[in-house]
Design an enzyme around this catalytic site. Structure first.
Site, PDB file in Angstrom:
ATOM      1  N   GLU A 277       0.875  -1.174   0.000  1.00  0.00           N
ATOM      2  CA  GLU A 277       0.000   0.000   0.000  1.00  0.00           C
ATOM      3  C   GLU A 277       0.911   1.222   0.000  1.00  0.00           C
ATOM      4  O   GLU A 277       1.414   1.633   1.051  1.00  0.00           O
ATOM      5  CB  GLU A 277      -0.921   0.002   1.227  1.00  0.00           C
ATOM      6  CG  GLU A 277      -1.869  -1.178   1.293  1.00  0.00           C
ATOM      7  CD  GLU A 277      -2.981  -1.119   0.261  1.00  0.00           C
ATOM      8  OE1 GLU A 277      -3.064  -0.112  -0.468  1.00  0.00           O
ATOM      9  OE2 GLU A 277      -3.756  -2.073   0.180  1.00  0.00           O
TER      10      GLU A 277
ATOM     11  N   CYS B  65      -2.580   8.831   2.570  1.00  0.00           N
ATOM     12  CA  CYS B  65      -2.294   8.343   1.222  1.00  0.00           C
ATOM     13  C   CYS B  65      -3.469   8.616   0.295  1.00  0.00           C
ATOM     14  O   CYS B  65      -3.310   8.656  -0.927  1.00  0.00           O
ATOM     15  CB  CYS B  65      -1.961   6.859   1.252  1.00  0.00           C
ATOM     16  SG  CYS B  65      -3.208   5.831   2.029  1.00  0.00           S
TER      17      CYS B  65
END
Length: 505
Positions: free
Chosen positions: A257, A291
């Protein structure tokens, strides 16, 4: 109360021994004022190896435990998280600089994934598959994978780890966790609560959760070690590109990720009031350090001026300050290096013809050592290099478009592919954005921002974002190994594909 004392008090309440907080060379600093709140001893390589041995032994025992019993452990963990939500949320705020609402939200995310994983423990389903051979049954089974290594980032010091750990535990795996060296205290608190849940349940093997405290070398150790069956890492694209080849070299399995450079398209039919509210949280929330933070806004030329007028007004009124206070919506950046990176990106944007509003330093009384910046709004004529590069700070670049196909092309023309949004009341535009010719991201939303994902759906992205999936849906399969099994209950031995092979034929 002084931050170091408040931190020690919270950790004691959460079950962490205070003698761990002042015995090493790893200084843990709060971004709120830049002060040291603890000093920890980094995990030496020999201790890391011992932790991996314990974790592997725990996996060998835990895999034999029925999944619903594993789910009971996670259920009890969720209960303790509920009971200690306020204290753990405040610790997250102190260690990351998130405002209190976001610290509490992170703990709620842990509670939610614990509920999800507990239910999942009774639904680790395989398939029965039609066999072409008479008198045969074919089926698919899922077995525990082994030791799961988790490397987590500073911006979500608990929730993203819990996405991995709770699923791994109900799948029959053990977990070795290397938290960010910037936020190890939250990890120690999460581990203390987990150990309390394990004591409540009883018969839980030692080593089901091991925490390694330190820097990048420990992440490299986990990537290299063949005892790590699944390596899950959250962080920058550069980190993923450094570690993924190491895992691949031993033919290991990775869940990555990585960075996001998330865009939103605003169409002529968009509800501008709704759009403004969505953009505010997506771009300024967590001081731009998610993010999934909104970093690129692609607005139709017919509504761009009206939307910018709204955003300019909102940006001027965003309260920035001490995240422990009730008023601020934006706290500090994680450290001064993040502020320097933000300043450099804004300077580059100006050189590219961008008009910058905001971004200036803010002095917060009592927090002089913290790095506080007003969120920046940048009108820029083209998607230049600085726009295509993720800067982990509250910067929102605004660009105009005329043709919808051009907007989608502009949206997709970045290396990252995590989260995306479109704001429109036009069904055709919405469906096109979600189609195979629309957004190329792992997350695509309509009339909400790109941030704030729910745990029920799988989370992750494409391209430089790494391609991994965590949390909901069928992400649990990444923590298990698949076995395709065929049972012959006939007295004959027909071969697949009609092959005839025998000495008597």
């Amino acid at each position: 109360m002084e931050l170091a004392s408040l931190t020690a008090s919270l950790l004691t309440h959460l079950g962490v021994a205070t003698d761990q907080l002042d015995r090493g060379d790893l200084a843990v600093r709060s971004p709120i004022d830049g002060g040291t709140i603890a000093r920890l001893a980094a995990t030496p390589p020999a201790d890391a190896d011992a932790a991996l041995k314990r974790a592997h032994a725990a996996y060998l025992a835990w895999r034999k435990v029925p999944p619903p019993r594993r789910g009971e452990l996670v259920r009890r963990y969720g209960i303790l998280l509920r009971q200690h939500k306020a204290e753990l949320g405040e610790l997250v705020t102190i260690e990351t600089g998130k405002i209190r609402q976001e610290g509490l939200g992170e703990v709620q995310e842990m509670i939610d994934i614990s509920d999800f994983a507990c239910g999942l423990s009774r639904q680790l389903h395989g398939l029965t598959i039609a066999s072409e051979r008479p008198g045969h049954r074919m089926m698919e089974q899922w077995h525990p994978a082994g030791v799961v290594g988790v490397v987590s980032a500073f911006n979500f010091p608990a929730a993203v780890w819990a996405w991995n750990a709770t699923l791994a535990w109900v799948c029959g795996d053990s977990v070795v966790w290397k938290p960010s060296e910037r936020t190890p205290l939250t990890a120690l608190a999460c581990a203390a609560l987990f150990n309390a849940a394990a004591r409540e349940l009883g018969e839980v093997p030692k080593g089901l959760l091991e925490v390694l405290v330190g820097g990048r070398e420990l992440g490299t150790l986990l990537a290299d070690d063949p005892r790590i069956a699944v390596f899950s890492a959250t962080g920058s694209c550069a980190m993923g590109k450094a570690l993924a080849p190491r895992v691949a070299a031993r033919l290991g399995r990775s869940i990555l990720e990585l960075g996001g450079n998330n865009g939103a398209i605003v169409c002529p039919s968009a509800d501008l009031a709704l759009t403004e509210r969505a953009i505010l949280f997506a771009a300024a929330g967590t001081a731009g350090q998610r993010c999934t933070t909104l970093r690129r806004l692609i607005v139709h030329e017919s509504v761009c001026d009206a939307l910018l007028e709204r955003l300019h007004s909102a940006w001027r009124r965003i309260p920035v300050g001490n995240p422990l206070d009730p008023t601020p919506l934006v706290g500090p950046l994680i450290d001064s290096a993040a502020g320097t990176a933000m300043d450099a990106a804004l300077a580059e944007a100006r050189e590219e013809g961008g008009t910058v509003r905001g971004g200036e330093k803010i002095s917060v009384p009592g927090c002089e050592g913290g790095c506080y910046r007003r969120p920046a709004l940048v009108e820029i004529p083209a998607q230049c290099a600085v726009v295509k590069r993720e800067t982990f700070a509250p910067i929102l670049y605004v660009m105009r478009y005329r043709d919808f196909d051009d907007a989608i092309a502009l949206h997709n023309d970045v290396p990252q592919g995590l989260a995306s949004s479109i704001f429109t009341r036009d069904l055709t535009e919405a469906e096109r954005f979600l189609s195979t010719t629309g957004s190329d991201c792992g997350i695509a939303n309509v009339n909400i921002g790109p941030s704030g994902a729910e745990i029920g759906g799988a989370f992750g992205g494409e391209k430089d974002t790494g391609g991994g999936r965590e949390s909901g849906s069928d992400a649990w399969k990444a923590y298990m190994r698949r076995a395709t099994c065929t049972i012959n209950y006939s007295g004959a031995l027909p071969l697949a594909q009609g092959i005839r092979f025998g000495l008597d034929e």
